[in-house]
Design a protein around this motif. Structure first.
Motif, mmCIF file in Angstrom:
data_model
loop_
_atom_site.group_PDB
_atom_site.id
_atom_site.type_symbol
_atom_site.label_atom_id
_atom_site.label_comp_id
_atom_site.label_asym_id
_atom_site.label_seq_id
_atom_site.Cartn_x
_atom_site.Cartn_y
_atom_site.Cartn_z
ATOM 1 N N VAL A 276 0.856 -1.188 0.000
ATOM 2 C CA VAL A 276 0.000 0.000 0.000
ATOM 3 C C VAL A 276 0.891 1.237 0.000
ATOM 4 N N ALA A 277 0.720 2.082 -1.007
ATOM 5 C CA ALA A 277 1.441 3.356 -1.081
ATOM 6 C C ALA A 277 0.493 4.466 -0.671
ATOM 7 N N VAL A 278 0.852 5.208 0.354
ATOM 8 C CA VAL A 278 0.043 6.315 0.853
ATOM 9 C C VAL A 278 0.769 7.608 0.499
ATOM 10 N N ILE A 279 0.124 8.468 -0.283
ATOM 11 C CA ILE A 279 0.794 9.668 -0.767
ATOM 12 C C ILE A 279 -0.040 10.899 -0.420
ATOM 13 N N GLY A 280 0.606 11.828 0.307
ATOM 14 C CA GLY A 280 -0.062 13.080 0.657
ATOM 15 C C GLY A 280 -1.024 12.962 1.809
ATOM 16 N N ALA A 281 -0.865 11.941 2.657
ATOM 17 C CA ALA A 281 -1.778 11.730 3.788
ATOM 18 C C ALA A 281 -1.048 10.963 4.875
ATOM 19 N N PRO A 282 -1.546 11.036 6.125
ATOM 20 C CA PRO A 282 -0.999 10.191 7.194
ATOM 21 C C PRO A 282 -1.358 8.726 6.971
ATOM 22 N N VAL A 283 -0.692 7.871 7.720
ATOM 23 C CA VAL A 283 -1.011 6.435 7.729
ATOM 24 C C VAL A 283 -1.445 6.056 9.153
ATOM 25 N N PHE A 284 -2.683 6.180 9.505
ATOM 26 C CA PHE A 284 -3.826 6.819 8.890
ATOM 27 C C PHE A 284 -4.464 7.734 9.916
ATOM 28 N N THR A 285 -5.418 8.571 9.507
ATOM 29 C CA THR A 285 -6.188 9.381 10.444
ATOM 30 C C THR A 285 -7.440 8.614 10.841
ATOM 31 N N PHE A 286 -7.559 8.298 12.129
ATOM 32 C CA PHE A 286 -8.735 7.573 12.619
ATOM 33 C C PHE A 286 -9.595 8.489 13.490
ATOM 34 N N PHE A 301 3.669 -1.070 3.914
ATOM 35 C CA PHE A 301 3.203 0.299 3.712
ATOM 36 C C PHE A 301 4.378 1.206 3.374
ATOM 37 N N TRP A 302 4.172 2.018 2.345
ATOM 38 C CA TRP A 302 5.120 3.061 1.974
ATOM 39 C C TRP A 302 4.372 4.387 1.966
ATOM 40 N N GLN A 303 5.066 5.441 2.319
ATOM 41 C CA GLN A 303 4.441 6.754 2.388
ATOM 42 C C GLN A 303 5.344 7.804 1.751
ATOM 43 N N ILE A 304 4.734 8.731 1.009
ATOM 44 C CA ILE A 304 5.418 9.945 0.571
ATOM 45 C C ILE A 304 4.647 11.121 1.149
ATOM 46 N N THR A 305 5.339 11.980 1.889
ATOM 47 C CA THR A 305 4.709 13.123 2.530
ATOM 48 C C THR A 305 5.671 14.295 2.527
ATOM 49 N N ASP A 306 5.099 15.518 2.581
ATOM 50 C CA ASP A 306 5.941 16.708 2.714
ATOM 51 C C ASP A 306 5.986 17.198 4.155
ATOM 52 N N ASP A 307 5.441 16.411 5.083
ATOM 53 C CA ASP A 307 5.309 16.822 6.474
ATOM 54 C C ASP A 307 6.086 15.865 7.384
ATOM 55 N N PRO A 308 7.215 16.293 7.963
ATOM 56 C CA PRO A 308 7.984 15.404 8.842
ATOM 57 C C PRO A 308 7.181 14.896 10.034
ATOM 58 N N ASP A 309 6.300 15.737 10.607
ATOM 59 C CA ASP A 309 5.475 15.282 11.729
ATOM 60 C C ASP A 309 4.522 14.177 11.292
ATOM 61 N N GLU A 310 3.983 14.326 10.100
ATOM 62 C CA GLU A 310 3.085 13.300 9.566
ATOM 63 C C GLU A 310 3.830 11.977 9.410
ATOM 64 N N ALA A 311 5.061 12.058 8.930
ATOM 65 C CA ALA A 311 5.867 10.845 8.789
ATOM 66 C C ALA A 311 6.161 10.226 10.147
ATOM 67 N N ALA A 312 6.507 11.060 11.139
ATOM 68 C CA ALA A 312 6.872 10.553 12.455
ATOM 69 C C ALA A 312 5.706 9.861 13.146
ATOM 70 N N HIS A 313 4.485 10.317 12.871
ATOM 71 C CA HIS A 313 3.325 9.764 13.550
ATOM 72 C C HIS A 313 2.613 8.682 12.736
ATOM 73 N N SER A 314 3.060 8.433 11.530
ATOM 74 C CA SER A 314 2.453 7.374 10.730
ATOM 75 C C SER A 314 2.897 6.017 11.244
ATOM 76 N N GLN A 315 1.957 5.104 11.308
ATOM 77 C CA GLN A 315 2.240 3.778 11.852
ATOM 78 C C GLN A 315 2.710 2.830 10.740
ATOM 79 N N VAL A 316 3.703 2.058 11.017
ATOM 80 C CA VAL A 316 4.210 0.909 10.243
ATOM 81 C C VAL A 316 4.773 1.250 8.870
#
Length: 537
Positions: A276-286, A301-316
């Protein structure tokens, strides 16, 4: 007569130099609600500027938010001291969650009397809007004000974008200052080549990949690039939970729908996918408590984000940092040719809703869809009806949909005013719940003053439908404060010189909407909705 253009001043009053900074940054539209501590700044208002008056500070912030999102440039807001900033904080929180670039200024009492707790003085002014601004400052000297505002613009526009705050004592504007020469940042950064190559390799090896698209895609103008990436991946595409933008054409055969902000429901939809590639969003907002079983599975899970905080708080997830548009294009270039799209769309078209009275929400939204003009922009704040809007009002073009990422009410109606100010050649349709509308109903006045092409579609289910939905979901009983009967929205609009009509019969809705959309200026259509329809997820 001389036609020679005078060179901009390099030295002048703080007010003159600040106005030149605003010109250089493309922020000559100013949103605000003025008070006594702002009068020195606003005196002799420049002829090439436009002042957009909001009748309450929360409305001014949301108008600026909509305008900034629609123009993809920071918007300038001028608020009144501490009380005005306090009024604005709810929608400032929303702007922060929306990643909207705003330069927010507020007047402060004169420096000479700040030590004496003056009337309208703001104690610790820079702390008041925190933590929901990226940067907050009250310049130490009057001559530093123009540079502070130039720096504020730069910080607001840097990824992740967001609001910033500058407090300015009221007498600073008449002092002398030099024109600043601030730095300019390139925003087209991409992750390192090794990181991109690893992600591309994982996607190529996937047997059944999924792409989850988030608001960062449309914010960065990467709507079409996301389509190219999905087709190269051969992916099933989902919209991220509580996304505030539309990031993929919802009629595309690879689009499978919207992920819920519920751990179990989201896990069930993603369970068939090995990558699962998540782009431009957290992993995930519940929104609902629980553990997502998908996090304990073998899914990568892979993620591309422009937000370091979003990356730090994304799970797995393995997270890559970079600007969204440039990163998508770089990743797509590593994936090879596009794969064939499914012969049958992954998302089935909804059944045609039956007309009845009282009106069902499915029928109302399908009618809004059928009657919207080509190129119309949608601004939405109707939480209890979001599933119906997602199902029955497909967004197929980038920059065509806006909602709030915060969950707070009172943003949508004034945000539609800001979106329309930036797009006078297109109709803006504001779909708003009756409860939501009452947080900032006065924004209709601003739409009238600027003769904006906005249709305010008020879905009136006589209460807070979202709370009713949550009460059922959480098995809560006997909850007070959910019903809001007895408000005449047509009369409220009429008091601000906005024409309106109330529709109670389903057979009258289509013509009422066509008439509203065909008008030159703002119109309100109050739609009586069956209170028993609508749900959260």
């Amino acid at each position: 007569m001389s036609t020679k253009t005078e060179a901009p001043k390099t030295r002048g009053t703080v007010q003159e130099m600040t106005n030149q900074v605003l010109r250089d940054c493309g922020m000559t539209t100013m949103f605000g609600n003025p008070g006594s501590t702002e009068l020195n700044f606003l005196t002799d208002f420049p002829e090439d500027f436009r002042y957009v008056l909001g009748l309450q500070e929360a409305a001014a912030i949301a108008m600026a938010d909509g305008y900034a999102q629609a123009t993809r440039n920071a918007a300038f807001v001028n608020l009144h001291s501490a009380a005005g900033v306090g009024n604005a904080l709810g929608n400032l929180f929303t702007a922060y969650k929306n990643h909207t670039p705003l330069v927010v200024t507020a007047g402060q009492q004169a420096r000479d009397i700040l030590l004496y707790q003056p009337y309208l003085g703001a104690d610790r002014a820079t702390e008041f809007p925190r933590p929901y601004v990226k940067w907050s400052i009250e310049p130490a000297r009057p001559q530093d004000v123009p540079l502070a505002i130039a720096q504020a613009y730069e910080i607001a526009m840097q990824h992740p974008r967001g609001p910033v705050f500058v407090s300015v004592p009221s007498e600073d504007w008449a002092e002398t200052a030099d024109m600043p020469t601030p730095a300019r940042t390139r925003h087209d950064t991409v992750p390192g080549p090794d990181a991109l190559a690893d992600m591309a390799a994982a996607l190529k090896a996937a047997k059944n990949p999924a792409l989850v698209v988030g608001s960062g895609i449309d914010r960065d103008g990467a709507f079409d690039a996301a389509v190219d990436l999905a087709e190269r991946m051969g992916a099933t595409v989902f919209e991220a939970p509580v996304s505030s933008r539309a990031n993929f054409p919802e009629d595309h055969p690879r689009f499978a729908g919207f992920l819920p902000a519920m751990p179990e429901g989201l896990s069930k939809l993603l369970e068939p996918h090995d990558v699962v590639a998540v782009i431009g969003a957290p992993v995930f907002t519940f929104h609902i408590f629980g553990r997502a079983p998908i996090f304990d599975s073998d899914t990568a899970f892979w993620q591309i984000t422009d937000d370091p905080d979003e990356a730090a708080h994304s799970q797995v997830a393995t997270s890559l940092l970079g600007s969204i548009g440039a990163s998508i294009k770089a990743l797509a270039g590593l994936l090879g040719e596009r794969k064939a799209n499914p012969a049958t769309p992954l998302r089935a078209k909804p059944d045609k809703a039956k007309g009845r009275d009282p009106m069902g929400i499915d029928f109302a939204i399908q009618t809004i869809d059928a009657t919207r003009p080509d190129g119309a922009l949608i601004v939405e704040e109707a939480p209890s009806h979001r599933p119906a809007i997602q199902r029955d009002l497909p967004i197929t073009q980038g920059g065509g949909f806006f909602t709030m990422a915060s969950g707070g009410l009172g943003w949508g109606l004034p945000a539609a005013v800001g979106v329309s100010l930036a797009n006078r050649d297109r109709r803006t349709i504001c779909i708003v719940g009756d409860g939501s509308s009452m947080y900032s109903i006065q924004a209709i006045w601003t739409a009238v003053q600027h003769d904006l092409p906005v249709t305010f579609a008020v879905l009136n289910n006589q209460g807070y439908g979202a709370l009713r939905g949550f009460a059922a979901l959480m098995q809560s009983r006997s909850i007070p404060g959910m019903d809001v009967p007895g408000i005449d929205y047509v009369q409220l609009a009429a008091s601000m010189r906005c024409p309106g009509t109330r529709v109670t019969a389903h057979g009258d809705l289509a013509q009422a909407l066509r008439d509203a959309h065909g008008a030159a200026g703002p119109q309100l259509v109050e739609i009586a909705i069956d209170p028993a329809t609508g749900k959260i997820y």
